[in-house]
Design an enzyme around this catalytic site. Structure first.
Site, PDB file in Angstrom:
ATOM      1  N   THR A  95      -8.111  48.637  28.042  1.00 41.14           N
ATOM      2  CA  THR A  95      -9.075  47.568  27.813  1.00 41.14           C
ATOM      3  C   THR A  95     -10.121  47.631  28.913  1.00 41.14           C
ATOM      4  OG1 THR A  95      -9.335  45.273  27.099  1.00 41.14           O
ATOM      5  CG2 THR A  95      -7.939  45.604  29.010  1.00 41.14           C
TER       6      THR A  95
ATOM      7  N   CYS B 116     -11.173  37.429  32.584  1.00 44.19           N
ATOM      8  CA  CYS B 116     -10.093  37.655  31.633  1.00 44.19           C
ATOM      9  C   CYS B 116      -8.930  38.347  32.342  1.00 44.19           C
ATOM     10  CB  CYS B 116     -10.551  38.552  30.489  1.00 44.19           C
ATOM     11  SG  CYS B 116     -11.906  37.893  29.528  1.00 44.19           S
TER      12      CYS B 116
ATOM     13  N   HIS C 222      -5.536  41.181  26.061  1.00 46.44           N
ATOM     14  CA  HIS C 222      -6.742  40.867  26.836  1.00 46.44           C
ATOM     15  C   HIS C 222      -6.989  39.365  26.656  1.00 46.44           C
ATOM     16  CE1 HIS C 222     -11.054  42.207  28.045  1.00 46.44           C
ATOM     17  NE2 HIS C 222     -10.957  40.906  28.219  1.00 46.44           N
TER      18      HIS C 222
END
Lengths: 164, 206
Positions: A25, A31, A48
């Site tokens: 990711t 995040c 995520h």
């Protein structure tokens, strides 16, 4: 050389992989990239996570991969269905940064640390040990987990490559 | 304010004009700073999935220089001035003869200068917008970062996170002698600010 499969996990998205494939990711800021790994079945999962809690959700059709409290149970469920044992799972996470810092900041701007705290709490509830984390700071990260070893590679502009 | 996908074409045009006036003033400010003409592209107003926002500046992992300001007041929002590294070095060279030899590193002084450039431009963007709408729009102290575009822009999308997977943003690109300066302005009003902007401009919304 054998080309390794890399499966992309988008923002507010979750996926699992096995058979030596990698999960990746990009662009984690506030995040949190949470990974779970079953070292026996060699199954890796990645979420995520964007926000700490689904309680604040105002969307009509909720994306459960977006919130820590819904994404982690869902990821565990999917990994279990594909042969992982919850008792063997170990966690690693990265992200939760605060990209820009200001004094007198509202709570919504402190989202990074809150994401990390929320993920931690949920992992504790499932008694999943956290083997490593690279969280906080004020910089972005890109992460990749190898489903054959569980090694999590973290890349950032300032600090280069790091493995946990 | 449940969904932005229902914005009418007319309303999007109004937002485009908002971007046009704001960035127009910022372009004028930049042109004065550089003492040469600066053009801008027609603003884009788009409802973009989070994933695609960073693609506008080269992708999630593209390293950029970003100046961020939180807009406070009647119509709060987030504002970014984003430039590619090459353009940043060029800007520094033209403006204050500060550019160092090393294209990959930035001194504190260089970052501070870029932050101030962003601050001046964003300030002129916002003040023209405030004049137009008669709304109070006060920028916070600016903050500058050199990092991946994805995490930087995501920071400004958090208010949208709890209500969907896309954000509405007003984007303008600067051009210098027809050559893209790769300077991008993003104004990302908070979801609740749109109705205030429309009302201030006399646009009827249901």
């Amino acid at each position: 050389m054998i080309q390794q499969d890399v499966i992309k996990v988008g923002m507010a998205d979750l996926k699992w992989a096995t058979g030596g494939a990698n999960l990746r990711t990009t662009g984690l800021g506030s995040c949190v990239g949470l990974t779970l790994y079953d070292p026996v079945a060699r199954i890796a999962g990645m979420a995520h996570v964007m926000l700490p809690s689904s309680e604040i959700a105002r969307e009509s059709t909720m994306n459960i991969a977006k919130y820590a409290d819904t994404a982690i149970p869902e990821l565990i469920g999917q990994m279990k269905a594909s042969g992982a044992a919850v008792g063997r799972l170990v966690a690693k996470m990265a992200g939760g940064a605060q990209m820009f810092a200001f004094s007198g900041q509202s709570d919504s701007m402190r989202i990074g640390p809150r994401n990390v705290e929320s993920c931690m709490e949920i992992l504790v509830n499932y008694s999943i040990p956290v083997l490593g984390q690279d969280t906080g700071g004020n910089y972005g990260r890109t992460i990749e987990i190898d489903s054959s070893s569980g090694v999590l590679t973290i890349r950032s502009v300032q600090f280069g490559i790091k493995e946990i | 304010m449940s969904s932005f996908s229902r914005f009418k074409a007319f309303e999007l045009d109004v937002l485009k004009e908002v971007g046009n006036i704001g960035a127009g003033n910022a372009a004028t400010a930049l042109s004065r700073l550089l003492d040469k003409p600066v053009d801008m592209a027609v603003p884009k107003v788009s409802l973009l999935p989070f994933e695609e926002v960073a693609d506008r500046v080269g992708g999630s992992e593209q390293v950029v220089i970003a100046v961020y300001l939180r807009v406070e007041g009647d119509a709060p929002g987030n504002m970014f001035f984003i430039i590619q590294e090459e353009a940043a070095k060029r800007l520094l060279g033209q403006l204050i003869s500060l550019a160092s030899e090393d294209p990959d590193s930035y001194s504190e002084m260089e970052m501070s200068a870029l932050c101030e450039i962003g601050n001046i431009l964003a300030g002129s963007y916002l003040s023209s917008l405030a004049d137009l709408t008669q709304l109070l729009m006060a920028p916070s102290v600016p903050s500058v970062a050199r990092d991946m575009a994805g995490p930087i822009l995501t920071y400004g999308l958090m208010q949208y996170g709890e209500m969907g997977d896309s954000a509405l943003l007003i984007e303008t690109t600067f051009l210098e002698d027809k050559e893209e300066l790769e300077g991008h302005f993003f104004l990302i009003p908070d979801p609740d600010s749109f109705s205030k902007i429309f009302k201030a401009l006399g646009v009827e919304t249901e």
